[in-house]
Design a protein around this motif. Structure first.
Motif, PDB file in Angstrom:
ATOM      1  N   LYS A 131      72.069  70.241  38.297  1.00 56.36           N
ATOM      2  CA  LYS A 131      71.020  70.829  37.459  1.00 56.36           C
ATOM      3  C   LYS A 131      69.978  71.539  38.323  1.00 56.36           C
ATOM      4  O   LYS A 131      69.454  72.593  37.959  1.00 56.36           O
ATOM      5  CB  LYS A 131      70.342  69.728  36.624  1.00 56.36           C
ATOM      6  N   TYR A 190      64.397  74.317  30.883  1.00 54.57           N
ATOM      7  CA  TYR A 190      65.692  74.030  31.489  1.00 54.57           C
ATOM      8  C   TYR A 190      66.079  72.548  31.499  1.00 54.57           C
ATOM      9  O   TYR A 190      67.231  72.224  31.774  1.00 54.57           O
ATOM     10  CB  TYR A 190      65.715  74.558  32.929  1.00 54.57           C
ATOM     11  N   ALA A 221      63.155  68.840  40.955  1.00 57.02           N
ATOM     12  CA  ALA A 221      62.818  69.668  39.795  1.00 57.02           C
ATOM     13  C   ALA A 221      61.372  69.446  39.398  1.00 57.02           C
ATOM     14  O   ALA A 221      60.806  68.390  39.620  1.00 57.02           O
ATOM     15  CB  ALA A 221      63.733  69.300  38.623  1.00 57.02           C
ATOM     16  N   LEU A 252      69.099  75.495  38.214  1.00 57.22           N
ATOM     17  CA  LEU A 252      67.737  75.999  38.005  1.00 57.22           C
ATOM     18  C   LEU A 252      67.426  77.133  38.971  1.00 57.22           C
ATOM     19  O   LEU A 252      66.896  78.179  38.581  1.00 57.22           O
ATOM     20  CB  LEU A 252      66.730  74.865  38.190  1.00 57.22           C
TER      21      LEU A 252
END
Length: 280
Positions: free
Chosen positions: A216, A143, A278, A220
């Motif tokens: 982002k 991703y 992340a 995710l």
């Protein structure tokens, strides 16, 4: 035609709690009739829906997927089942790994090695850490570009100020408490308390996140059903959706959810929650 029954009778006949029934109603999964005094009445059709909800939930389907199936909205049933089977396979692999770890510890005990609780936890953590770090890398590689991961790593606090292992443990603890409380109305006071805890824990990321990083991250976790079971952020996709719903309600009502990045502060429209940093 059978007469509709009230919520107390539904609780007795189905084994579901009144809180679960109200939560399913809040999510639009069931639509009981209401008397003039506001009392809920469940007819044969709603009782049949409840039995289907329980059946599909036992198979591991999310409430969002259950809603689409019950309302006969367009859905890729084959793909949905394939994804659920993949998630179950991943869960089976996790269980197998847990058994392997415990059998290894058991063999040490059988050889007469002195093991206390601290040593046991250390052995389990070591095995879990190797598996988790590898799985997170695989998910991140799907991703995020190498450049995005590098920017993420550069912006996060240095290890001297930030303990990733402790941070992961705190997400596990919060996620476990939220899971135990579900089903729960996203507008309930308890839900608002969970939202504030969530954003307080999210603060190290919120403090440094750019708008692109925030979006982002949210993307995710919106796609979490695609990778759930491969890596563990400390909570399920159902918990993430619940927090997202509750936080959106709070922000729409002008309530404080906790620390937010600058681009989501006063005057901004309610947006997706996003969540912890992340994977690297």
């Amino acid at each position: 035609m059978e007469q509709p029954i009230d919520i107390s009778q539904v609780v007795r006949t189905t084994g579901l709690s009144a809180r679960a029934l109200r939560f399913y109603e809040a999510r639009g999964l069931v639509r009981p009739l209401r008397t003039a005094s506001g009392r809920r009445l469940y007819g044969a059709g709603e009782l049949a829906r409840l039995h289907r909800i329980v059946t599909l939930k036992a198979a591991g389907f999310s409430l969002a997927d259950i809603g689409r199936l019950l309302d006969r909205r367009p859905v890729d049933l084959a793909g949905l089942i394939a994804a659920q089977l993949a998630a179950l396979d991943d869960k089976a692999a996790e269980i197998a790994e847990a058994r392997r770890l415990l059998q290894s510890v058991q063999s040490r005990i059988g050889r007469g090695e002195p093991l206390d609780v601290a040593t046991l936890c250390s052995l389990i953590r070591t095995g879990d850490q190797t598996m988790t770090e590898s799985n997170w890398k695989a998910v991140a590689d799907r991703y995020f570009t190498p450049e995005e991961k590098a920017e993420w790593a550069a912006r996060m606090p240095p290890s001297a100020e930030f303990d990733p292992a402790d941070y992961a443990r705190r997400w596990q603890e919060l996620g476990g408490r939220i899971t135990a409380a579900l089903p729960l109305d996203p507008g309930a006071p308890e839900a608002e308390g969970f939202v504030r805890e969530w954003f307080a824990l999210l603060e190290p990321f919120s403090r440094v996140a750019t708008p692109d990083m925030w979006q982002k991250s949210a993307g995710l976790y919106e796609r979490m059903p695609e990778w759930e079971g491969q890596a563990d952020p400390g909570f399920s996709s159902e918990v993430w959706r619940f927090i997202n719903d509750a936080a959106t309600r709070m922000r729409a009502a002008g309530k404080d959810v906790g620390p937010l990045p600058a681009h989501l502060t006063a005057g901004a429209e309610p947006q997706r929650v996003g969540t912890g940093s992340a994977p690297a």
